[in-house]
Design a protein around this motif. Structure first.
Motif, PDB file in Angstrom:
ATOM      1  N   ASN A   6      -3.438   0.961  19.514  1.00  0.00           N
ATOM      2  CA  ASN A   6      -2.233   0.251  19.896  1.00  0.00           C
ATOM      3  C   ASN A   6      -2.464  -1.244  20.034  1.00  0.00           C
ATOM      4  OD1 ASN A   6      -0.674   2.601  20.006  1.00  0.00           O
ATOM      5  ND2 ASN A   6      -1.456   3.076  22.036  1.00  0.00           N
ATOM      6  N   ASN A   7      -3.634  -1.715  19.667  1.00  0.00           N
ATOM      7  CA  ASN A   7      -3.966  -3.123  19.787  1.00  0.00           C
ATOM      8  C   ASN A   7      -3.693  -3.816  18.460  1.00  0.00           C
ATOM      9  OD1 ASN A   7      -5.008  -5.641  20.231  1.00  0.00           O
ATOM     10  ND2 ASN A   7      -7.061  -4.946  20.804  1.00  0.00           N
ATOM     11  N   TRP A  46       0.344  -1.324 -13.996  1.00  0.00           N
ATOM     12  CA  TRP A  46      -1.018  -1.168 -13.491  1.00  0.00           C
ATOM     13  C   TRP A  46      -1.372   0.284 -13.204  1.00  0.00           C
ATOM     14  CZ3 TRP A  46       2.590  -4.650 -11.773  1.00  0.00           C
ATOM     15  CH2 TRP A  46       2.388  -5.969 -12.199  1.00  0.00           C
ATOM     16  N   GLY A  47      -0.415   1.165 -13.266  1.00  0.00           N
ATOM     17  CA  GLY A  47      -0.638   2.570 -12.921  1.00  0.00           C
ATOM     18  C   GLY A  47       0.533   3.048 -12.096  1.00  0.00           C
ATOM     19  N   SER A  48       0.274   3.330 -10.830  1.00  0.00           N
ATOM     20  CA  SER A  48       1.334   3.746  -9.917  1.00  0.00           C
ATOM     21  C   SER A  48       1.025   3.199  -8.533  1.00  0.00           C
ATOM     22  CB  SER A  48       1.427   5.276  -9.848  1.00  0.00           C
ATOM     23  OG  SER A  48       2.428   5.658  -8.936  1.00  0.00           O
ATOM     24  N   SER A  49       2.037   2.669  -7.878  1.00  0.00           N
ATOM     25  CA  SER A  49       1.852   2.189  -6.505  1.00  0.00           C
ATOM     26  C   SER A  49       2.847   2.868  -5.574  1.00  0.00           C
ATOM     27  CB  SER A  49       1.983   0.665  -6.430  1.00  0.00           C
ATOM     28  OG  SER A  49       3.246   0.267  -6.925  1.00  0.00           O
ATOM     29  N   GLY A  50       3.250   4.074  -5.940  1.00  0.00           N
ATOM     30  CA  GLY A  50       4.253   4.790  -5.174  1.00  0.00           C
ATOM     31  C   GLY A  50       3.741   5.528  -3.956  1.00  0.00           C
ATOM     32  N   PHE A  51       2.466   5.377  -3.644  1.00  0.00           N
ATOM     33  CA  PHE A  51       1.902   6.052  -2.479  1.00  0.00           C
ATOM     34  C   PHE A  51       2.019   5.126  -1.275  1.00  0.00           C
ATOM     35  CE2 PHE A  51      -0.395   7.430  -6.276  1.00  0.00           C
ATOM     36  CZ  PHE A  51      -0.204   8.796  -6.226  1.00  0.00           C
ATOM     37  N   GLU A  52       2.976   5.391  -0.411  1.00  0.00           N
ATOM     38  CA  GLU A  52       3.204   4.524   0.742  1.00  0.00           C
ATOM     39  C   GLU A  52       2.840   5.228   2.035  1.00  0.00           C
ATOM     40  OE1 GLU A  52       7.291   3.288   0.414  1.00  0.00           O
ATOM     41  OE2 GLU A  52       6.738   1.651  -0.937  1.00  0.00           O
ATOM     42  N   SER A  53       2.408   4.428   3.012  1.00  0.00           N
ATOM     43  CA  SER A  53       2.073   4.959   4.328  1.00  0.00           C
ATOM     44  C   SER A  53       2.337   3.868   5.363  1.00  0.00           C
ATOM     45  CB  SER A  53       0.601   5.392   4.378  1.00  0.00           C
ATOM     46  OG  SER A  53      -0.241   4.283   4.125  1.00  0.00           O
ATOM     47  N   ARG A  54       2.385   4.267   6.603  1.00  0.00           N
ATOM     48  CA  ARG A  54       2.561   3.311   7.707  1.00  0.00           C
ATOM     49  C   ARG A  54       1.201   2.901   8.239  1.00  0.00           C
ATOM     50  NH1 ARG A  54       7.758   1.459   8.629  1.00  0.00           N
ATOM     51  NH2 ARG A  54       9.182   3.080   8.003  1.00  0.00           N
ATOM     52  N   ASN A  55       1.095   1.652   8.627  1.00  0.00           N
ATOM     53  CA  ASN A  55      -0.118   1.154   9.253  1.00  0.00           C
ATOM     54  C   ASN A  55      -0.089   1.595  10.716  1.00  0.00           C
ATOM     55  OD1 ASN A  55      -1.875  -0.558  10.781  1.00  0.00           O
ATOM     56  ND2 ASN A  55      -1.939  -1.981   9.062  1.00  0.00           N
ATOM     57  N   ILE A  56      -1.068   2.385  11.127  1.00  0.00           N
ATOM     58  CA  ILE A  56      -1.071   2.948  12.482  1.00  0.00           C
ATOM     59  C   ILE A  56      -1.131   1.857  13.560  1.00  0.00           C
ATOM     60  CG2 ILE A  56      -3.561   3.305  12.715  1.00  0.00           C
ATOM     61  CD1 ILE A  56      -2.763   6.105  13.928  1.00  0.00           C
ATOM     62  N   ASP A  57      -1.783   0.724  13.259  1.00  0.00           N
ATOM     63  CA  ASP A  57      -1.871  -0.369  14.224  1.00  0.00           C
ATOM     64  C   ASP A  57      -0.607  -1.223  14.238  1.00  0.00           C
ATOM     65  OD1 ASP A  57      -4.450   0.329  15.043  1.00  0.00           O
ATOM     66  OD2 ASP A  57      -5.376  -0.858  13.455  1.00  0.00           O
ATOM     67  N   LYS A  58       0.136  -1.196  13.132  1.00  0.00           N
ATOM     68  CA  LYS A  58       1.373  -1.975  12.999  1.00  0.00           C
ATOM     69  C   LYS A  58       2.417  -1.066  12.374  1.00  0.00           C
ATOM     70  CE  LYS A  58      -1.510  -5.961  12.038  1.00  0.00           C
ATOM     71  NZ  LYS A  58      -2.004  -6.825  10.988  1.00  0.00           N
ATOM     72  N   PRO A  59       3.057  -0.189  13.169  1.00  0.00           N
ATOM     73  CA  PRO A  59       3.954   0.842  12.624  1.00  0.00           C
ATOM     74  C   PRO A  59       5.104   0.321  11.764  1.00  0.00           C
ATOM     75  CG  PRO A  59       3.499   1.235  14.940  1.00  0.00           C
ATOM     76  CD  PRO A  59       2.911  -0.101  14.608  1.00  0.00           C
ATOM     77  N   ASP A  60       5.498  -0.926  11.916  1.00  0.00           N
ATOM     78  CA  ASP A  60       6.573  -1.475  11.094  1.00  0.00           C
ATOM     79  C   ASP A  60       6.088  -1.859   9.699  1.00  0.00           C
ATOM     80  OD1 ASP A  60       8.377  -1.144  13.152  1.00  0.00           O
ATOM     81  OD2 ASP A  60       8.120  -3.185  13.909  1.00  0.00           O
ATOM     82  N   GLN A  61       4.767  -1.933   9.518  1.00  0.00           N
ATOM     83  CA  GLN A  61       4.191  -2.335   8.233  1.00  0.00           C
ATOM     84  C   GLN A  61       4.016  -1.119   7.321  1.00  0.00           C
ATOM     85  OE1 GLN A  61       0.789  -5.018   8.404  1.00  0.00           O
ATOM     86  NE2 GLN A  61      -0.221  -3.784   6.840  1.00  0.00           N
ATOM     87  N   ILE A  62       4.503  -1.236   6.103  1.00  0.00           N
ATOM     88  CA  ILE A  62       4.328  -0.175   5.116  1.00  0.00           C
ATOM     89  C   ILE A  62       3.255  -0.618   4.130  1.00  0.00           C
ATOM     90  CG2 ILE A  62       5.403   1.143   3.259  1.00  0.00           C
ATOM     91  CD1 ILE A  62       8.052   0.851   4.776  1.00  0.00           C
ATOM     92  N   ASP A  63       2.215   0.196   3.989  1.00  0.00           N
ATOM     93  CA  ASP A  63       1.121  -0.069   3.063  1.00  0.00           C
ATOM     94  C   ASP A  63       1.316   0.788   1.815  1.00  0.00           C
ATOM     95  OD1 ASP A  63      -0.043  -1.755   4.957  1.00  0.00           O
ATOM     96  OD2 ASP A  63      -1.368  -0.197   5.730  1.00  0.00           O
ATOM     97  N   SER A  64       0.729   0.364   0.718  1.00  0.00           N
ATOM     98  CA  SER A  64       0.792   1.177  -0.487  1.00  0.00           C
ATOM     99  C   SER A  64      -0.598   1.312  -1.083  1.00  0.00           C
ATOM    100  CB  SER A  64       1.750   0.571  -1.515  1.00  0.00           C
ATOM    101  OG  SER A  64       1.263  -0.670  -1.972  1.00  0.00           O
ATOM    102  N   LEU A  65      -0.777   2.347  -1.856  1.00  0.00           N
ATOM    103  CA  LEU A  65      -2.033   2.625  -2.532  1.00  0.00           C
ATOM    104  C   LEU A  65      -1.789   2.505  -4.025  1.00  0.00           C
ATOM    105  CD1 LEU A  65      -4.621   5.303  -1.857  1.00  0.00           C
ATOM    106  CD2 LEU A  65      -3.534   5.285  -4.094  1.00  0.00           C
TER     107      LEU A  65
END
Length: 141
Positions: A6-7, A46-65
């Motif tokens: 939570n930090n 580039w391939g596919s960037s459709g794999f999205e997840s939430r950043n556990i430390d910053k829940p409003d941030q969406i990360d992609s793979l």
């Protein structure tokens, strides 16, 4: 010990997730088409960037793979002889690279900065080339 999950101000130099999976393919175009047709991946240049997840430390941030097949033997994986490369998302790139140098890790290039983040390549103890990426939204300059 304080709960670091939570930090949101934690700037410890470390890996925070997976940023990409890259692998050799004899025919990357056909591989992309197969994955799109059979597994529903949304393909881009580039391939596919459709794999999205939430950043556990910053829940409003969406990360992609980023998922990308590369032509077998592509120099981008060099000097590794492996058929894959993993991109790890990191925080505090400069401090992490300093730590890696202190630990005797092989750093293959200088930190490169682009509009979408910072990158550097290293080798692990098994001869795997690893790409480290600090996305712009995670930068601690």
């Amino acid at each position: 010990m304080e709960d670091q999950k939570n930090n949101t101000d934690n700037t410890t130099p470390k890996v925070t997730g997976i940023g990409g999976i890259f692998f050799f393919s004899d025919n990357p175009k056909d591989a992309k088409e197969w994955y799109a047709k059979n597994l529903g991946l949304e393909i881009n240049a580039w391939g596919s960037s459709g794999f999205e997840s939430r950043n556990i430390d910053k829940p409003d941030q969406i990360d992609s793979l980023q998922w990308s097949p590369f032509k077998t033997g592509d120099d981008y994986f060099s000097p590794s002889k492996k058929e894959f490369m993993i991109n790890y998302r990191v925080q505090n790139m400069e401090a992490l690279v300093s730590k890696l140098k202190e630990n005797g890790v092989t750093i293959l290039d200088d930190i490169a900065t682009y509009d979408y983040g910072k990158f550097v390549h290293i080798m692990d103890a098994e001869g795997n080339k690893i790409e480290l990426w600090e996305a712009v939204e995670e930068s601690h300059d």
